[in-house]
Design a protein around this motif. Structure first.
Motif, PDB file in Angstrom:
ATOM      1  N   LEU A  80      46.437 -15.694  27.571  1.00  0.00           N
ATOM      2  CA  LEU A  80      46.849 -16.097  26.224  1.00  0.00           C
ATOM      3  C   LEU A  80      45.640 -16.240  25.308  1.00  0.00           C
ATOM      4  O   LEU A  80      45.676 -15.779  24.156  1.00  0.00           O
ATOM      5  N   GLU A  81      44.587 -16.870  25.786  1.00  0.00           N
ATOM      6  CA  GLU A  81      43.382 -17.020  24.971  1.00  0.00           C
ATOM      7  C   GLU A  81      42.758 -15.682  24.637  1.00  0.00           C
ATOM      8  O   GLU A  81      42.210 -15.486  23.554  1.00  0.00           O
ATOM      9  N   GLN A  82      42.835 -14.740  25.581  1.00  0.00           N
ATOM     10  CA  GLN A  82      42.320 -13.388  25.317  1.00  0.00           C
ATOM     11  C   GLN A  82      43.119 -12.719  24.206  1.00  0.00           C
ATOM     12  O   GLN A  82      42.549 -12.090  23.310  1.00  0.00           O
ATOM     13  N   TYR A  83      44.448 -12.844  24.255  1.00  0.00           N
ATOM     14  CA  TYR A  83      45.290 -12.270  23.202  1.00  0.00           C
ATOM     15  C   TYR A  83      44.948 -12.884  21.846  1.00  0.00           C
ATOM     16  O   TYR A  83      44.853 -12.179  20.829  1.00  0.00           O
ATOM     17  N   ARG A  84      44.786 -14.200  21.810  1.00  0.00           N
ATOM     18  CA  ARG A  84      44.473 -14.880  20.549  1.00  0.00           C
ATOM     19  C   ARG A  84      43.105 -14.447  20.027  1.00  0.00           C
ATOM     20  O   ARG A  84      42.931 -14.233  18.823  1.00  0.00           O
ATOM     21  N   SER A  85      42.151 -14.311  20.935  1.00  0.00           N
ATOM     22  CA  SER A  85      40.818 -13.875  20.531  1.00  0.00           C
ATOM     23  C   SER A  85      40.848 -12.434  20.020  1.00  0.00           C
ATOM     24  O   SER A  85      40.214 -12.107  19.007  1.00  0.00           O
ATOM     25  N   GLN A  86      41.592 -11.565  20.719  1.00  0.00           N
ATOM     26  CA  GLN A  86      41.710 -10.173  20.285  1.00  0.00           C
ATOM     27  C   GLN A  86      42.350 -10.090  18.908  1.00  0.00           C
ATOM     28  O   GLN A  86      41.925  -9.311  18.057  1.00  0.00           O
ATOM     29  N   LYS A  87      43.380 -10.921  18.681  1.00  0.00           N
ATOM     30  CA  LYS A  87      44.048 -10.906  17.387  1.00  0.00           C
ATOM     31  C   LYS A  87      43.098 -11.352  16.279  1.00  0.00           C
ATOM     32  O   LYS A  87      43.059 -10.745  15.200  1.00  0.00           O
ATOM     33  N   ARG A  88      42.325 -12.418  16.535  1.00  0.00           N
ATOM     34  CA  ARG A  88      41.359 -12.879  15.524  1.00  0.00           C
ATOM     35  C   ARG A  88      40.359 -11.781  15.189  1.00  0.00           C
ATOM     36  O   ARG A  88      40.027 -11.556  14.021  1.00  0.00           O
ATOM     37  N   GLY A  89      39.872 -11.090  16.223  1.00  0.00           N
ATOM     38  CA  GLY A  89      38.930 -10.008  15.984  1.00  0.00           C
ATOM     39  C   GLY A  89      39.544  -8.857  15.212  1.00  0.00           C
ATOM     40  O   GLY A  89      38.936  -8.306  14.291  1.00  0.00           O
ATOM     41  N   LEU A  90      40.772  -8.500  15.579  1.00  0.00           N
ATOM     42  CA  LEU A  90      41.475  -7.422  14.871  1.00  0.00           C
ATOM     43  C   LEU A  90      41.705  -7.773  13.407  1.00  0.00           C
ATOM     44  O   LEU A  90      41.522  -6.936  12.516  1.00  0.00           O
ATOM     45  N   MET A  91      42.118  -9.023  13.167  1.00  0.00           N
ATOM     46  CA  MET A  91      42.372  -9.437  11.791  1.00  0.00           C
ATOM     47  C   MET A  91      41.120  -9.299  10.943  1.00  0.00           C
ATOM     48  O   MET A  91      41.175  -8.805   9.812  1.00  0.00           O
ATOM     49  N   GLN A  92      39.991  -9.712  11.495  1.00  0.00           N
ATOM     50  CA  GLN A  92      38.752  -9.632  10.733  1.00  0.00           C
ATOM     51  C   GLN A  92      38.402  -8.179  10.413  1.00  0.00           C
ATOM     52  O   GLN A  92      37.967  -7.862   9.308  1.00  0.00           O
TER      53      GLN A  92
END
Length: 411
Positions: A370-382
């Motif tokens: 879950l933390e990996q998904y959240r981190s990936q999403k934050r990176g993608l958004m940026q």
């Protein structure tokens, strides 16, 4: 606005006030709440990027004129205008329902005069770190952070073409779906774990009753300042103090701090009734806020650590923690010793601990995912919301089609 030093081709740099009208919500009489029209409050905005009528719990009785003046329609963007800390100011959520509702006084409604933002894209674009910084920078207040309509008007925003907005939203929605499914899986696994714990800790005729004084000694060893400062938490267990969000106590006098060894059980003397206890796996020192217990040979430390998290034991700690006044909670070691517990033989203890450790390890692995998904999403958004990466397919996540614009000669 972006790590890119230029505006990507086809994108527009503007400010929110050029295409959005902002309005503060309604402040009704306290007796008006509880029935009537659904209204959005601050907590609704904190919870999700998108809101529908079925998500709204609050209701308020208002006139038809007020309903029209303070309406929330499909595509409206809602911001919280006040918070305890600046980092939580102006979180946003987009309303995606046809039924009109209303909004509360601590909320600001944004309604587009010109529809430059696709509603699904709008649910993500205000979480861009560049926009968040601008909003936080413009917030005011000493006790509480506040942001006004004039402040929001001046916030700059980088807007891609509509077709790219839709692609960006579709990519981020894939991550949202993965996050939601993983969160649901964790909730289901934790419920299973609770049921398994209740089953395994149900005493039978072979379990024997003990006072905790028969199972533990109290460690009062003074600290060694060369050892790391650690904290005992309810959810993460015994961890280095540096991994918590608590203040740095490195400059404090630690003459009264205590040693804690691996296989010691530590608990928060004033929070044991809330389940704040854990088995230590590291050497360190702890503040006087904790009590350190040394398990005797007739108990398995891992079994005991799980036992102390069960509801019956927490209830017992609750009863023994009550002080002379209603606001005093303190489970000193001599009170702790009077608590009674039933336990099986050491072999059964080890077996139970192994079963629960296996189940807990599975949950921990899912939480890491879950933390990996959240981190990936934050990176993608940026990357996507600044135009640094471009979506080149309607389903880029499945096909791996994300293009790095920094390699292009962007005009």
């Amino acid at each position: 606005m972006s790590r890119l030093q230029t505006t990507p081709s086809g994108w527009k740099l503007t400010t929110l006030g050029t295409f959005i009208d902002f309005k503060n919500g309604i402040n009704a009489d306290k007796n008006a709440y509880g029935s009537g029209t659904e209204f959005v409050n601050v907590m609704d905005i904190f919870k999700r990027n998108f809101i529908k009528k079925c998500n709204i719990l609050g209701k308020v009785e208002i006139t038809e004129k007020q309903k029209a003046e303070y309406s929330v329609k499909y595509g409206d963007i809602l911001f919280n205008r006040t918070s305890e800390v600046p980092d939580e100011i102006a979180f946003s959520s987009v309303y995606l329902d046809e039924t009109e509702i209303t909004f509360g006084g601590f909320v600001i409604r944004g309604r587009q005069k010109k529809e430059l933002l696709d509603p699904l894209f709008a649910g993500y674009c205000f979480n861009n770190s560049s926009i968040r910084r601008e909003m936080i920078r413009r917030s005011q207040g000493v006790v509480r952070a506040n942001i006004g309509q004039k402040d929001l008007n001046k916030v700059p925003i980088l807007i891609p073409p509509k077709d790219e907005q839709k692609k960006i939203a579709s990519v981020l929605a894939l991550w949202d779906n993965a996050i939601a499914k993983t969160e649901a899986l964790i909730a289901a696994k934790e419920k299973q774990f609770e049921g398994l714990t209740q089953k395994l800790f149900k005493p039978n005729h072979s379990w024997k009753p003990y006072r905790l004084a028969e199972l533990f000694d109290n460690r009062k060893e003074s600290n060694n300042t060369d050892l790391p400062l650690i904290s005992i938490t309810r959810d993460k267990g015994v961890i280095p103090h540096s991994e918590t969000n608590r203040k740095d106590n490195s400059s404090e006098d630690k003459s009264k701090y205590l040693r804690i060894h691996p296989n010691d059980i530590g608990y928060n003397t004033m929070r044991m009734w809330q389940g704040v206890s854990a088995l230590s796996g590291i050497d360190g020192i702890v503040s006087p806020a904790y009590t350190i217990c040394i398990p005797k040979k007739i108990v398995d430390p891992e079994f005991i650590a799980f036992l102390f998290k069960t509801k019956p034991m927490i209830h017992k700690f609750y009863r023994y923690s009550q002080g002379l006044t209603s606001d005093t909670w303190n489970l000193k070691f001599h009170h702790f010793c009077e608590v009674k517990a039933e336990i099986p033989d050491i072999e059964t203890q080890v077996e139970i601990a192994q079963i629960l450790n296996t189940a807990k390890h599975e949950i921990d692995l899912i939480k890491k995912t879950l933390e990996q998904y959240r981190s990936q999403k934050r990176g993608l958004m940026q990357k996507l919301l600044t135009g640094e990466w471009q979506v080149t397919s309607a389903q880029p996540a499945a096909e791996g089609e994300l293009q790095d614009r920094t390699k292009e000669n962007v005009a």
